[in-house]
Design a protein around this motif. Structure first.
Motif, PDB file in Angstrom:
ATOM      1  N   GLY A 156      17.360 -13.705  45.903  1.00 55.99           N
ATOM      2  CA  GLY A 156      16.605 -14.688  45.125  1.00 55.99           C
ATOM      3  C   GLY A 156      17.220 -16.076  45.203  1.00 55.99           C
ATOM      4  N   SER A 162      18.548 -13.039  42.215  1.00 57.48           N
ATOM      5  CA  SER A 162      17.921 -11.797  42.659  1.00 57.48           C
ATOM      6  C   SER A 162      17.350 -10.997  41.484  1.00 57.48           C
ATOM      7  CB  SER A 162      18.919 -10.955  43.455  1.00 57.48           C
ATOM      8  OG  SER A 162      19.347 -11.701  44.584  1.00 57.48           O
ATOM      9  N   THR A 294      19.820 -27.681  43.814  1.00 55.99           N
ATOM     10  CA  THR A 294      21.139 -28.296  44.006  1.00 55.99           C
ATOM     11  C   THR A 294      22.009 -27.314  44.786  1.00 55.99           C
ATOM     12  OG1 THR A 294      20.907 -29.502  41.943  1.00 55.99           O
ATOM     13  CG2 THR A 294      23.158 -29.154  42.742  1.00 55.99           C
ATOM     14  N   VAL A 296      25.392 -26.189  46.453  1.00 58.40           N
ATOM     15  CA  VAL A 296      26.844 -26.408  46.444  1.00 58.40           C
ATOM     16  C   VAL A 296      27.407 -26.054  47.824  1.00 58.40           C
ATOM     17  CG1 VAL A 296      29.037 -25.654  45.442  1.00 58.40           C
ATOM     18  CG2 VAL A 296      27.030 -26.006  43.977  1.00 58.40           C
ATOM     19  N   ALA A 332      27.549 -17.205  43.293  1.00 61.27           N
ATOM     20  CA  ALA A 332      26.493 -17.445  44.286  1.00 61.27           C
ATOM     21  C   ALA A 332      26.062 -16.161  44.999  1.00 61.27           C
ATOM     22  CB  ALA A 332      26.958 -18.495  45.290  1.00 61.27           C
ATOM     23  N   THR A 340      30.754 -19.835  50.498  1.00 65.56           N
ATOM     24  CA  THR A 340      31.258 -21.052  49.855  1.00 65.56           C
ATOM     25  C   THR A 340      32.792 -21.055  49.843  1.00 65.56           C
ATOM     26  OG1 THR A 340      29.298 -20.923  48.467  1.00 65.56           O
ATOM     27  CG2 THR A 340      30.965 -22.519  47.806  1.00 65.56           C
ATOM     28  N   ASP A 598      30.322 -12.205  40.161  1.00 60.16           N
ATOM     29  CA  ASP A 598      29.003 -11.754  40.633  1.00 60.16           C
ATOM     30  C   ASP A 598      29.174 -10.419  41.354  1.00 60.16           C
ATOM     31  OD1 ASP A 598      29.947 -12.349  43.201  1.00 60.16           O
ATOM     32  OD2 ASP A 598      28.928 -14.269  43.297  1.00 60.16           O
ATOM     33  N   VAL A 614      26.226  -5.949  37.443  1.00 61.82           N
ATOM     34  CA  VAL A 614      26.551  -7.376  37.639  1.00 61.82           C
ATOM     35  C   VAL A 614      26.496  -8.108  36.293  1.00 61.82           C
ATOM     36  CG1 VAL A 614      25.790  -9.532  38.711  1.00 61.82           C
ATOM     37  CG2 VAL A 614      25.734  -7.417  40.030  1.00 61.82           C
TER      38      VAL A 614
HETATM   39  C1  LIG Z   1      14.547  -7.341  46.578  1.00 64.97           C
HETATM   40  C2  LIG Z   1      15.621  -6.844  45.668  1.00 64.97           C
HETATM   41  C3  LIG Z   1      15.376  -5.740  44.870  1.00 64.97           C
HETATM   42  C4  LIG Z   1      16.379  -5.259  44.031  1.00 64.97           C
HETATM   43  N1  LIG Z   1      16.086  -4.278  43.123  1.00 64.97           N
HETATM   44  C5  LIG Z   1      16.980  -3.972  42.152  1.00 64.97           C
HETATM   45  C6  LIG Z   1      16.626  -3.160  41.045  1.00 64.97           C
HETATM   46  O1  LIG Z   1      15.479  -2.736  40.894  1.00 64.97           O
HETATM   47  N2  LIG Z   1      17.588  -2.878  40.131  1.00 64.97           N
HETATM   48  C7  LIG Z   1      18.861  -3.338  40.245  1.00 64.97           C
HETATM   49  O2  LIG Z   1      19.689  -3.011  39.407  1.00 64.97           O
HETATM   50  N3  LIG Z   1      19.215  -4.146  41.267  1.00 64.97           N
HETATM   51  C8  LIG Z   1      18.296  -4.507  42.182  1.00 64.97           C
HETATM   52  N4  LIG Z   1      18.626  -5.393  43.160  1.00 64.97           N
HETATM   53  C9  LIG Z   1      20.010  -5.893  43.233  1.00 64.97           C
HETATM   54  C10 LIG Z   1      20.360  -6.881  42.118  1.00 64.97           C
HETATM   55  O3  LIG Z   1      19.247  -7.670  41.792  1.00 64.97           O
HETATM   56  C11 LIG Z   1      21.545  -7.726  42.595  1.00 64.97           C
HETATM   57  O4  LIG Z   1      22.666  -6.875  42.782  1.00 64.97           O
HETATM   58  C12 LIG Z   1      21.957  -8.794  41.590  1.00 64.97           C
HETATM   59  O5  LIG Z   1      20.853  -9.574  41.228  1.00 64.97           O
HETATM   60  C13 LIG Z   1      23.031  -9.681  42.215  1.00 64.97           C
HETATM   61  O6  LIG Z   1      23.431 -10.634  41.282  1.00 64.97           O
HETATM   62  P1  LIG Z   1      24.373 -11.854  41.696  1.00 64.97           P
HETATM   63  O7  LIG Z   1      24.565 -12.654  40.470  1.00 64.97           O
HETATM   64  O8  LIG Z   1      25.544 -11.325  42.396  1.00 64.97           O
HETATM   65  O9  LIG Z   1      23.545 -12.661  42.787  1.00 64.97           O
HETATM   66  P2  LIG Z   1      22.134 -13.355  42.690  1.00 64.97           P
HETATM   67  O10 LIG Z   1      21.365 -12.804  41.539  1.00 64.97           O
HETATM   68  O11 LIG Z   1      21.531 -13.256  44.032  1.00 64.97           O
HETATM   69  O12 LIG Z   1      22.472 -14.847  42.320  1.00 64.97           O
HETATM   70  C14 LIG Z   1      23.059 -15.788  43.162  1.00 64.97           C
HETATM   71  C15 LIG Z   1      22.480 -17.134  42.779  1.00 64.97           C
HETATM   72  O13 LIG Z   1      23.240 -18.155  43.369  1.00 64.97           O
HETATM   73  C16 LIG Z   1      22.384 -19.109  43.942  1.00 64.97           C
HETATM   74  N5  LIG Z   1      23.117 -19.741  45.035  1.00 64.97           N
HETATM   75  C17 LIG Z   1      23.538 -19.145  46.155  1.00 64.97           C
HETATM   76  N6  LIG Z   1      24.204 -20.024  46.918  1.00 64.97           N
HETATM   77  C18 LIG Z   1      24.223 -21.195  46.253  1.00 64.97           C
HETATM   78  C19 LIG Z   1      24.765 -22.462  46.522  1.00 64.97           C
HETATM   79  N7  LIG Z   1      25.462 -22.699  47.643  1.00 64.97           N
HETATM   80  N8  LIG Z   1      24.591 -23.448  45.607  1.00 64.97           N
HETATM   81  C20 LIG Z   1      23.911 -23.216  44.455  1.00 64.97           C
HETATM   82  N9  LIG Z   1      23.372 -22.020  44.164  1.00 64.97           N
HETATM   83  C21 LIG Z   1      23.527 -21.011  45.047  1.00 64.97           C
HETATM   84  C22 LIG Z   1      21.208 -18.291  44.411  1.00 64.97           C
HETATM   85  O14 LIG Z   1      20.069 -19.086  44.663  1.00 64.97           O
HETATM   86  C23 LIG Z   1      21.046 -17.321  43.275  1.00 64.97           C
HETATM   87  O15 LIG Z   1      20.253 -17.847  42.246  1.00 64.97           O
HETATM   88  C24 LIG Z   1      17.650  -5.882  44.016  1.00 64.97           C
HETATM   89  C25 LIG Z   1      17.882  -7.002  44.821  1.00 64.97           C
HETATM   90  C26 LIG Z   1      16.887  -7.494  45.629  1.00 64.97           C
HETATM   91  C27 LIG Z   1      17.157  -8.706  46.478  1.00 64.97           C
END
Ligand SMILES: Cc1cc2nc3c(=O)[nH]c(=O)nc-3n(C[C@H](O)[C@H](O)[C@H](O)COP(=O)(O)OP(=O)(O)OC[C@H]3O[C@@H](n4cnc5c(N)ncnc54)[C@H](O)[C@@H]3O)c2cc1C
Length: 634
Positions: A156, A162, A294, A296, A332, A340, A598, A614
């Motif tokens: 996402g 995501s 934005t 990073v 991220a 990063t 994360d 997470v």
């Molecule tokens: C299609 C899909 C289906 C899934 N289904 C499930 C489910 O049903 N149940 C479940 O438990 N898990 C599910 N997951 C997994 C779960 O959603 C992820 O493990 C979790 O959301 C990861 O969280 P996170 O905070 O690590 O990363 P993310 O939620 O991906 O967040 C990272 C954020 O950082 C931002 N970002 C990245 N790089 C930069 C940058 N350089 N500068 C600024 N912002 C940046 C991104 O845009 C994003 O908003 C699914 C994932 C996906 C993709």
């Protein structure tokens, strides 16, 4: 900025013989975009997506920035959180609870569009304007029949990250998963330590909330069942019971069994972490500033003192620097957090040397990549549902959803059922090693063109005439690695070497998972509706006997799938763990004032869907930060 659906014209060629390439699908996406493409987040921000490609960089990129090419935001913050995903939204909320702390949350994507709220719509979010659109590198073990031998690994790029595009399954994993983290040297991460943090975020009003040992009711995150179950949902649960699986609440200390899943939803609408943790406070807390669109590019670290003091970011084609008085928190995600860090000089020395990046700290950033893998192609045809709904029926369903958040669009079809089982290869007493999910599919499309069907899989999960049996590998042995893009390290997608199915045991577990799942066909429940296995062999696997181990292995390697649970690339571990990137307090080894919070910190992927874990990590990490700065340093 409104949501833009996936561009099917990239895949659909003239004469494509599947229904999702017909004009009605394009019109449906247009209708959805018109109805749900905007964001209900209060202020419709004026900023536009940064056209990053226009920004010129090269060998002298960082020197130019350091020499004054960047605008400095003098307004220092106490904390800067990079990424507003599952973790970042939670961290930003919890830190801004302290009124005297100024918190800045930076997100590369835009506001969360309303389309994410509709539970049946996740397939159309992948490949849309809120997906980073990453793919794996071609490899000999996996994704062999996918376009260019690359699998899509969506993430996402939007407020909520995501959690705004996932399938909303709320499953924490086994208690032993966390005890294992602790046994790997991560003091403070046993199940007893983490359970309070699962409960802290949870607002559960279903029956299981009465078990207050495991469930919470006062958190920000609503956990509920979907309000709608079609006939195949209840039928499949009955079938699993016939096979001897008990109905259990898998979010307790018992996982093996079947359940109608708990979901991150509220009254039939998705609860991303943006919806749950940011919307309620966004206009209220003056000490929280959120910048969307934005990007990073790196963390600013003094190379002599190794203290992180801010970040550099791009917005509207301009580069900025902003400083943090206390800490920078990198959230991220599994691909962009390691990216990063590496751009900031923290990573494996051999790779950073190769990329001409000055090394500040030599750590195994990007390694230890793990995923929950699965496959496409094990298909059960049903005789009681239809994929071909009329335009009128679709419009009726949309109207019903808009009016009362109910009906077929308020659920994910049969994906709301979860069976957790053990194969003969599992040594632990009571931990599952395979998850059995029933995805929805269009049988004829799949037979006609399995690759195109998956590439154009955009229609709501509610419309289907077949089930795709997905055995999911919960405890993979294969490990991948994330590296920087060689031609465009800053803005280019990271290179993802998934190594999926490199280890043979991973293949063996899935083969047995398929066989256990296919036992559904022997049950009275499935026989009574005339459900049958589709035995057409898929292209590339014709030489093998349908149903043989070799055939299933061929499907796995050709039509590789993922549950999108990639984790582990900034591994948590003690100082003597050669692979560790952060310590058990989530601080980057050797660097001051920088944490990663994360999915990337998981030392081993939990045996459940990763979003809940997470969010728990983010809750616990936030408390660690509060503890440090409120009780120890000040
Ligand atoms: C299609 C899909 C289906 C899934 N289904 C499930 C489910 O049903 N149940 C479940 O438990 N898990 C599910 N997951 C997994 C779960 O959603 C992820 O493990 C979790 O959301 C990861 O969280 P996170 O905070 O690590 O990363 P993310 O939620 O991906 O967040 C990272 C954020 O950082 C931002 N970002 C990245 N790089 C930069 C940058 N350089 N500068 C600024 N912002 C940046 C991104 O845009 C994003 O908003 C699914 C994932 C996906 C993709």
């Amino acid at each position: 900025m409104s949501w833009v659906p996936p561009d099917l014209s990239q895949s659909c060629q003239a004469g494509s013989n599947i229904t999702t390439c017909q004009p009605s699908t394009f019109l449906f996406l247009q209708l959805v975009s018109n109805l749900f493409g905007q964001s209900k987040d209060a202020v419709e921000r004026q900023d536009h997506h940064t056209d990053l490609e226009d920004f010129i960089f090269g060998d002298k990129f960082f020197e130019n920035v350091a020499a004054g090419g960047a605008n400095r935001e003098d307004n220092a913050y106490d904390f800067i959180v990079v990424g507003a995903g599952s973790a970042g939204c939670v961290v930003a909320n919890r830190l801004s609870e302290i009124r005297q702390w100024k918190v800045l949350l930076l997100e590369a994507g835009g506001d969360e569009p309303d389309v994410t709220g509709v539970p049946a719509f996740p397939p159309m979010l992948q490949g849309s304007s809120i997906d980073w659109g990453y793919t794996t590198e071609p490899q000999q073990y996996n994704c062999l029949r996918r376009r260019e031998q690359r699998c899509n690994w969506p993430r996402g790029k939007v407020m909520g990250g995501s959690s705004a595009i996932n399938y909303m399954i709320y499953l924490r994993g086994s208690p032993e998963d966390f005890n294992e983290w602790e046994s790997m040297g991560n003091k403070g991460w046993s199940y007893d330590d983490v359970l309070p943090y699962f409960k802290k975020s949870e607002d559960n009003h279903d029956a299981e909330a009465q078990n207050t040992f495991f469930h919470g009711t006062e958190g920000y995150l609503s956990i509920e069942r979907f309000p709608f179950q079609d006939t195949n949902v209840n039928m499949s649960i009955r079938a699993y019971q016939e096979l001897g699986l008990k109905i259990v609440d898998q979010n307790t200390d018992e996982q093996i069994g079947v359940m109608l899943l708990q979901q991150t939803v509220k009254n039939g609408e998705r609860q991303s972490t943006n919806t749950a943790f940011i919307r309620p406070i966004r206009q209220k807390r003056k000490n929280l500033k959120i910048e969307t669109n934005t990007y990073v590019s790196r963390i600013l670290i003094n190379p002599d003192t190794k203290i992180a003091y801010g970040v550099e970011y791009f917005k509207n084609n301009k580069v900025f620097m902003v400083t943090a008085r206390k800490e920078v928190i990198l959230s991220a995600g599994t691909f962009n957090s390691p990216k990063t860090l590496m751009l900031s000089g923290i990573g494996p020395s051999s790779h950073l040397n190769e990329m001409n990046i000055k090394i500040i700290q030599d750590l195994q950033v990007g390694y230890n990549l793990q995923d929950h893998s699965t496959l496409d192609g094990v298909i059960i045809a049903l005789n009681n549902t239809a994929t071909s709904v009329s335009d009128e029926e679709r419009e009726r369903d949309i109207r019903q959803y808009i009016q009362n958040h109910n009906g077929p669009l308020s659920a994910t079809g049969t994906l709301q059922i979860d069976a957790l089982v053990q194969t003969r290869y599992e040594n632990s007493l009571d931990r599952p090693d395979i998850q059995l999910l029933l995805d929805t599919t269009n049988v004829q499309n799949f037979i006609n063109d399995p690759i195109l069907t998956s590439e154009t899989n955009v229609l709501p999960l509610a419309y289907y005439d077949g089930l795709m049996l997905r055995p999911v590998l919960l405890s993979p042995e294969s490990r991948g690695v994330v590296k920087l893009n060689t031609s465009d390290p800053v803005f280019g997608p990271p290179r993802i070497f998934s190594n999926t199915f490199r280890e043979r045991i991973d293949v063996l577990r899935i083969v047995e998972g398929i066989r256990q799942g296919l036992n559904l066909l022997k049950t009275q429940a499935y026989r009574s509706i005339g459900a049958n296995l589709v035995t057409n062999k898929l292209p590339g696997c014709e030489p093998f006997i349908y149903g043989s181990d070799e055939y299933w292995e061929c499907l796995m390697r050709s039509y590789t799938g993922t549950l999108h649970h990639q984790v582990g690339t900034c591994k948590m571990g003690p100082i003597d763990d050669k692979e560790a990137v952060v310590n058990p307090e989530l601080k980057v080894h050797g660097i001051k004032n920088l944490r990663v919070i994360d999915a990337s910190v998981m030392p081993k992927v939990v045996r459940g869907n990763t979003n809940a874990a997470v969010i728990m990590i983010a809750e616990k990490g936030s408390d660690m930060i509060k503890n440090d700065w409120l009780h120890h340093k000040n």
